[in-house]
Design a protein around this motif. Sequence first.
Motif, PDB file in Angstrom:
ATOM      1  N   THR A  82     -21.356   4.663 -10.711  1.00  0.00           N
ATOM      2  CA  THR A  82     -20.415   5.015 -11.780  1.00  0.00           C
ATOM      3  C   THR A  82     -18.994   5.045 -11.222  1.00  0.00           C
ATOM      4  O   THR A  82     -18.788   5.124 -10.003  1.00  0.00           O
ATOM      5  N   GLU A  83     -18.032   5.037 -12.121  1.00  0.00           N
ATOM      6  CA  GLU A  83     -16.626   5.106 -11.716  1.00  0.00           C
ATOM      7  C   GLU A  83     -16.352   6.379 -10.907  1.00  0.00           C
ATOM      8  O   GLU A  83     -15.631   6.337  -9.914  1.00  0.00           O
ATOM      9  N   ASP A  84     -16.935   7.495 -11.329  1.00  0.00           N
ATOM     10  CA  ASP A  84     -16.717   8.757 -10.612  1.00  0.00           C
ATOM     11  C   ASP A  84     -17.291   8.704  -9.202  1.00  0.00           C
ATOM     12  O   ASP A  84     -16.645   9.124  -8.242  1.00  0.00           O
ATOM     13  N   VAL A  85     -18.502   8.200  -9.076  1.00  0.00           N
ATOM     14  CA  VAL A  85     -19.155   8.121  -7.770  1.00  0.00           C
ATOM     15  C   VAL A  85     -18.398   7.160  -6.851  1.00  0.00           C
ATOM     16  O   VAL A  85     -18.306   7.381  -5.644  1.00  0.00           O
ATOM     17  N   ALA A  86     -17.809   6.128  -7.413  1.00  0.00           N
ATOM     18  CA  ALA A  86     -17.092   5.122  -6.620  1.00  0.00           C
ATOM     19  C   ALA A  86     -15.919   5.709  -5.847  1.00  0.00           C
ATOM     20  O   ALA A  86     -15.458   5.122  -4.867  1.00  0.00           O
ATOM     21  N   ASP A  87     -15.447   6.869  -6.275  1.00  0.00           N
ATOM     22  CA  ASP A  87     -14.276   7.472  -5.638  1.00  0.00           C
ATOM     23  C   ASP A  87     -14.578   8.722  -4.816  1.00  0.00           C
ATOM     24  O   ASP A  87     -13.665   9.383  -4.331  1.00  0.00           O
ATOM     25  N   ILE A  88     -15.860   9.022  -4.631  1.00  0.00           N
ATOM     26  CA  ILE A  88     -16.239  10.154  -3.791  1.00  0.00           C
ATOM     27  C   ILE A  88     -16.191   9.715  -2.326  1.00  0.00           C
ATOM     28  O   ILE A  88     -16.703   8.652  -1.970  1.00  0.00           O
ATOM     29  N   MET A  89     -15.571  10.544  -1.500  1.00  0.00           N
ATOM     30  CA  MET A  89     -15.535  10.276  -0.066  1.00  0.00           C
ATOM     31  C   MET A  89     -16.299  11.397   0.645  1.00  0.00           C
ATOM     32  O   MET A  89     -15.752  12.471   0.890  1.00  0.00           O
TER      33      MET A  89
ATOM     34  N   LYS B 188     -18.145  13.711   3.429  1.00  0.00           N
ATOM     35  CA  LYS B 188     -17.758  14.139   4.780  1.00  0.00           C
ATOM     36  C   LYS B 188     -18.268  13.107   5.793  1.00  0.00           C
ATOM     37  O   LYS B 188     -19.393  12.636   5.698  1.00  0.00           O
ATOM     38  N   GLY B 189     -17.404  12.757   6.728  1.00  0.00           N
ATOM     39  CA  GLY B 189     -17.781  11.809   7.774  1.00  0.00           C
ATOM     40  C   GLY B 189     -17.408  10.364   7.460  1.00  0.00           C
ATOM     41  O   GLY B 189     -17.573   9.486   8.301  1.00  0.00           O
ATOM     42  N   PHE B 190     -16.897  10.108   6.258  1.00  0.00           N
ATOM     43  CA  PHE B 190     -16.494   8.756   5.871  1.00  0.00           C
ATOM     44  C   PHE B 190     -14.977   8.690   5.720  1.00  0.00           C
ATOM     45  O   PHE B 190     -14.336   9.682   5.340  1.00  0.00           O
ATOM     46  N   ASN B 191     -14.421   7.527   6.021  1.00  0.00           N
ATOM     47  CA  ASN B 191     -12.972   7.335   5.933  1.00  0.00           C
ATOM     48  C   ASN B 191     -12.516   6.795   4.591  1.00  0.00           C
ATOM     49  O   ASN B 191     -11.320   6.824   4.295  1.00  0.00           O
ATOM     50  N   ASN B 192     -13.442   6.228   3.822  1.00  0.00           N
ATOM     51  CA  ASN B 192     -13.084   5.607   2.559  1.00  0.00           C
ATOM     52  C   ASN B 192     -14.208   5.763   1.550  1.00  0.00           C
ATOM     53  O   ASN B 192     -15.228   6.378   1.828  1.00  0.00           O
TER      54      ASN B 192
ATOM     55  N   THR C  20      -2.286  -3.888  -1.097  1.00  0.00           N
ATOM     56  CA  THR C  20      -1.715  -2.552  -0.945  1.00  0.00           C
ATOM     57  C   THR C  20      -2.791  -1.479  -1.063  1.00  0.00           C
ATOM     58  O   THR C  20      -2.770  -0.486  -0.334  1.00  0.00           O
ATOM     59  N   LEU C  21      -3.745  -1.669  -1.956  1.00  0.00           N
ATOM     60  CA  LEU C  21      -4.809  -0.689  -2.158  1.00  0.00           C
ATOM     61  C   LEU C  21      -5.903  -0.767  -1.102  1.00  0.00           C
ATOM     62  O   LEU C  21      -6.416   0.261  -0.646  1.00  0.00           O
ATOM     63  N   PHE C  22      -6.289  -1.996  -0.726  1.00  0.00           N
ATOM     64  CA  PHE C  22      -7.527  -2.182   0.035  1.00  0.00           C
ATOM     65  C   PHE C  22      -7.351  -2.808   1.418  1.00  0.00           C
ATOM     66  O   PHE C  22      -8.324  -3.140   2.079  1.00  0.00           O
ATOM     67  N   GLY C  23      -6.136  -2.983   1.855  1.00  0.00           N
ATOM     68  CA  GLY C  23      -5.892  -3.599   3.161  1.00  0.00           C
ATOM     69  C   GLY C  23      -6.307  -2.695   4.311  1.00  0.00           C
ATOM     70  O   GLY C  23      -6.651  -1.526   4.130  1.00  0.00           O
ATOM     71  N   ASN C  24      -6.247  -3.248   5.523  1.00  0.00           N
ATOM     72  CA  ASN C  24      -6.553  -2.459   6.719  1.00  0.00           C
ATOM     73  C   ASN C  24      -5.632  -1.248   6.774  1.00  0.00           C
ATOM     74  O   ASN C  24      -4.457  -1.330   6.427  1.00  0.00           O
ATOM     75  N   ARG C  25      -6.192  -0.154   7.213  1.00  0.00           N
ATOM     76  CA  ARG C  25      -5.478   1.105   7.392  1.00  0.00           C
ATOM     77  C   ARG C  25      -4.939   1.718   6.095  1.00  0.00           C
ATOM     78  O   ARG C  25      -4.026   2.529   6.120  1.00  0.00           O
ATOM     79  N   THR C  26      -5.475   1.311   4.943  1.00  0.00           N
ATOM     80  CA  THR C  26      -5.116   1.959   3.681  1.00  0.00           C
ATOM     81  C   THR C  26      -6.168   3.011   3.362  1.00  0.00           C
ATOM     82  O   THR C  26      -7.284   2.959   3.896  1.00  0.00           O
ATOM     83  N   LYS C  27      -5.793   3.955   2.518  1.00  0.00           N
ATOM     84  CA  LYS C  27      -6.712   5.037   2.150  1.00  0.00           C
ATOM     85  C   LYS C  27      -6.547   5.352   0.673  1.00  0.00           C
ATOM     86  O   LYS C  27      -5.423   5.396   0.177  1.00  0.00           O
ATOM     87  N   PRO C  28      -7.650   5.635  -0.007  1.00  0.00           N
ATOM     88  CA  PRO C  28      -7.558   6.029  -1.421  1.00  0.00           C
ATOM     89  C   PRO C  28      -6.651   7.242  -1.638  1.00  0.00           C
ATOM     90  O   PRO C  28      -5.983   7.339  -2.658  1.00  0.00           O
ATOM     91  N   SER C  29      -6.600   8.144  -0.678  1.00  0.00           N
ATOM     92  CA  SER C  29      -5.767   9.342  -0.831  1.00  0.00           C
ATOM     93  C   SER C  29      -4.278   9.002  -0.886  1.00  0.00           C
ATOM     94  O   SER C  29      -3.469   9.826  -1.327  1.00  0.00           O
TER      95      SER C  29
ATOM     96  N   ILE D 153     -22.667   5.555   2.003  1.00  0.00           N
ATOM     97  CA  ILE D 153     -21.934   6.490   1.145  1.00  0.00           C
ATOM     98  C   ILE D 153     -22.806   6.895  -0.040  1.00  0.00           C
ATOM     99  O   ILE D 153     -22.883   8.083  -0.395  1.00  0.00           O
ATOM    100  N   GLN D 154     -23.487   5.921  -0.636  1.00  0.00           N
ATOM    101  CA  GLN D 154     -24.376   6.234  -1.763  1.00  0.00           C
ATOM    102  C   GLN D 154     -25.447   7.234  -1.347  1.00  0.00           C
ATOM    103  O   GLN D 154     -25.728   8.205  -2.066  1.00  0.00           O
ATOM    104  N   ARG D 155     -26.036   7.028  -0.202  1.00  0.00           N
ATOM    105  CA  ARG D 155     -27.076   7.939   0.298  1.00  0.00           C
ATOM    106  C   ARG D 155     -26.510   9.335   0.589  1.00  0.00           C
ATOM    107  O   ARG D 155     -27.149  10.339   0.277  1.00  0.00           O
ATOM    108  N   ALA D 156     -25.324   9.390   1.170  1.00  0.00           N
ATOM    109  CA  ALA D 156     -24.688  10.676   1.453  1.00  0.00           C
ATOM    110  C   ALA D 156     -24.408  11.437   0.173  1.00  0.00           C
ATOM    111  O   ALA D 156     -24.603  12.656   0.095  1.00  0.00           O
ATOM    112  N   ILE D 157     -23.947  10.743  -0.854  1.00  0.00           N
ATOM    113  CA  ILE D 157     -23.673  11.378  -2.148  1.00  0.00           C
ATOM    114  C   ILE D 157     -24.967  11.891  -2.763  1.00  0.00           C
ATOM    115  O   ILE D 157     -25.035  13.030  -3.251  1.00  0.00           O
TER     116      ILE D 157
END
Length: 159
Positions: free
Chosen positions: A25-32, A34-38, A71-80, A150-154
């Motif tokens: 889901t859209e909501d799950v797609a944006d959960i980060m 613990k232990g993940f960078n993105n 700008t959104l998804f390049g190397n060293r970018t973050k959703p935050s 990430i899916q498994r962690a969620i």
Amino acid sequence: MTKDIVLRQVEVVRVITIQKLEYTTEDVADIMPKGFNNTIRWNVGHILIVQDQLASNFAGLTQQLSQEFVTLFGNRTKPSEWQVEPPTLQTLTYELKKQTAYIKESLGNRLQEKSKKPYVRLGFRMETIGEILTFSLHHEGMHTGVIYAIQRAIESSNN
């Protein structure tokens, strides 16, 4: 390895990636977790832009995705740090499918060609479009694995 085998692998790897998104889901797609960078959304967008940049930087094709994707998804970018609303999962999935067709059509007959410049990774030099394209499948698989993790962690945190 023949052209048909390489292009089939491009398809197979991409279908696996898309299947990982089917029930996200859209909501799950944006959960980060613990232990993940993105997030899942970031990993999908990153797969897209890396393939796009490989096609443009090494095969000389016009970049297909907007600068906003980079700008959104390049190397060293973050959703935050995002300043704009990211594309929906539906849009990202559409772009994944469109990109597969574009790669097959635009690069399929060019696999033996020398790339515009070599791609060097860990001292290994890749000089043909085919070498770089097949290496990019490793990159996609790695990020698809992160999506799965990430899916498994969620799921684990919801139990």
